[in-house]
Design an enzyme around this catalytic site. Sequence first.
Site, PDB file in Angstrom:
ATOM      1  CB  THR A  13      54.871  54.200  45.736  1.00 44.16           C
ATOM      2  OG1 THR A  13      53.968  54.730  46.708  1.00 44.16           O
ATOM      3  CG2 THR A  13      56.024  53.523  46.429  1.00 44.16           C
ATOM      4  CE  LYS A 103      49.968  44.888  41.797  1.00 45.11           C
ATOM      5  NZ  LYS A 103      50.837  45.343  42.838  1.00 45.11           N
ATOM      6  CD  GLU A 127      61.190  40.773  35.948  1.00 44.26           C
ATOM      7  OE1 GLU A 127      61.683  40.198  34.974  1.00 44.26           O
ATOM      8  OE2 GLU A 127      60.707  40.157  36.932  1.00 44.26           O
ATOM      9  CB  VAL A 130      55.451  39.006  39.190  1.00 38.82           C
ATOM     10  CG1 VAL A 130      55.515  37.833  40.165  1.00 38.82           C
ATOM     11  CG2 VAL A 130      54.248  38.856  38.276  1.00 38.82           C
ATOM     12  N   GLY A 132      57.985  42.733  42.819  1.00 33.36           N
ATOM     13  CA  GLY A 132      58.758  43.979  42.929  1.00 33.36           C
ATOM     14  C   GLY A 132      60.120  43.912  42.277  1.00 33.36           C
ATOM     15  CG  ASP A 199      48.934  42.164  44.846  1.00 32.63           C
ATOM     16  OD1 ASP A 199      48.978  42.990  43.930  1.00 32.63           O
ATOM     17  OD2 ASP A 199      49.946  41.683  45.392  1.00 32.63           O
ATOM     18  CE  LYS A 203      52.189  41.379  43.212  1.00 31.20           C
ATOM     19  NZ  LYS A 203      52.433  41.713  44.621  1.00 31.20           N
TER      20      LYS A 203
HETATM   21  N1  HSE Z   1      50.592  45.443  47.321  1.00 30.17           N
HETATM   22  C1  HSE Z   1      51.645  44.736  46.719  1.00 30.17           C
HETATM   23  C2  HSE Z   1      52.372  43.931  47.784  1.00 30.17           C
HETATM   24  C3  HSE Z   1      52.584  45.697  46.053  1.00 30.17           C
HETATM   25  O1  HSE Z   1      52.181  44.202  48.965  1.00 30.17           O
HETATM   26  O2  HSE Z   1      53.100  43.017  47.461  1.00 30.17           O
HETATM   27  C4  HSE Z   1      53.579  45.060  45.146  1.00 30.17           C
HETATM   28  O3  HSE Z   1      52.962  44.404  44.083  1.00 30.17           O
END
Ligand code: HSE
Length: 434
Positions: A13, A103, A127, A130, A132, A199, A203
């Site tokens: 992606t 991350k 960058e 964290v 997007g 996740d 971050k």
């Molecule tokens: N899986 C992560 C999210 C992707 O849903 O935020 C972006 O870091």
Amino acid sequence: MKPVKVGICGLGTVGGGTFNVLKRNAEEIARRAGRGIEVAQIAARRPNPKCETGATPITADIFDVANNPEIDIVIELIGGYTQARELVLKAIENGKHVVTANKALIAVHGNEIFAKAREKGVMVAFEAAVAGGIPVIKAIREGLSANHINWLAGIINGTGNFILTEMREKGRAFEDVLKEAQALGYAEADPTFDVEGIDAAHKLTILASIAFGIPLQFDKAYTEGISKLTSADVNYAEALGYRIKHLGVARRTDHGFELRVHPTLIPADRLIANVNGVMNAVMVNGDAAGSTLYYGAGAGMEATASAVVADVVDVVRALTTDPENHVPHLAFQPDSLSDHPILPIEACESAYYLRIQAKDHPGVLAQVATILSERGINIESIMQKEVEEHDGLVPMILVTHRVVEARVNDAIAALEALDDVVGSVVRIRVEQLN
Ligand code: HSE
């Protein structure tokens, strides 16, 4: 001037999005960077149907890119910890600059990677790791560098926010929304990373380091997911004037730093409480700037690519700079990082939402109030609902003032030991963010 040559490792992606943005906006990007940027090689196990790579050479082996003498910047977009770490360390060893969206890699292996990069005089930019497409790393690391940062709080997992939003607004089932997030390319390869807060903790670890100037300490972050949230609590929170969001909170205290990810009640009228769907937002409170808020798409093909490409431009602009004058990886000079501890969750302070299921007997409320007052826990509001038909129990909902978590744990144990209290007490942290 000759174009700078980059190699992209991973054409999923984000990799596909990065290739497409670099190609589509090549002219505009070159005007900004001062030089053209050419994708000289891609490492991918399979083609990406959303990406027309044309004549760009493709290899199946990521180390071909790290060892390619033509390449100046390696863009790591394969994800995961182990192979990504080896790839990045190899690229650095070969004197290449690195841009990564990973991350997990930075939160867990960042201290080692940055030390190696300093030794070799190369840049490692992250960058896209964290939030997007939101340039929040740059904002904190550079834009807020005058400030003593007090705290930050963020919705930093798009998948989790998307799930909570769809559940609340449309009454959709958890699994159903998660599948959609996976199909849209938002979710991690292992979606428990999204729903269990791992996740977000990756971050938050990164944000806290650049905000406070502390080493990356992912293993000390407290992590709680959204999988146990019930619609009953979502509705009671609404009735009390709050929204439940999955928040990462980092706070400076006199005793150390709080670093915690958990579902959180936020007053419904705060801007951040109204951040919905896959959108992310990070609030940062500094002593000079006050509170600032950064909002945007936290995941997705081109939103994340936007951050990756911005890092590539930054690296290109700094190619001729003396390494001593590069922006430090963690915002603060590496020999000036603070060794103040990360606090265990029991020592963190917050307000609390407590839901107690009680028998419909006289005096229960008085017993509850006594247990809380004996521990110095001040009640801010209380709501008692009518008896529920299915079990004959009375839901009692309390919001406390701020208190140290250990005291609340002690109160919960005492409440659960009461004869008139049935089952576990539900506890959700509350943040006013003002
Ligand atoms: N899986 C992560 C999210 C992707 O849903 O935020 C972006 O870091």
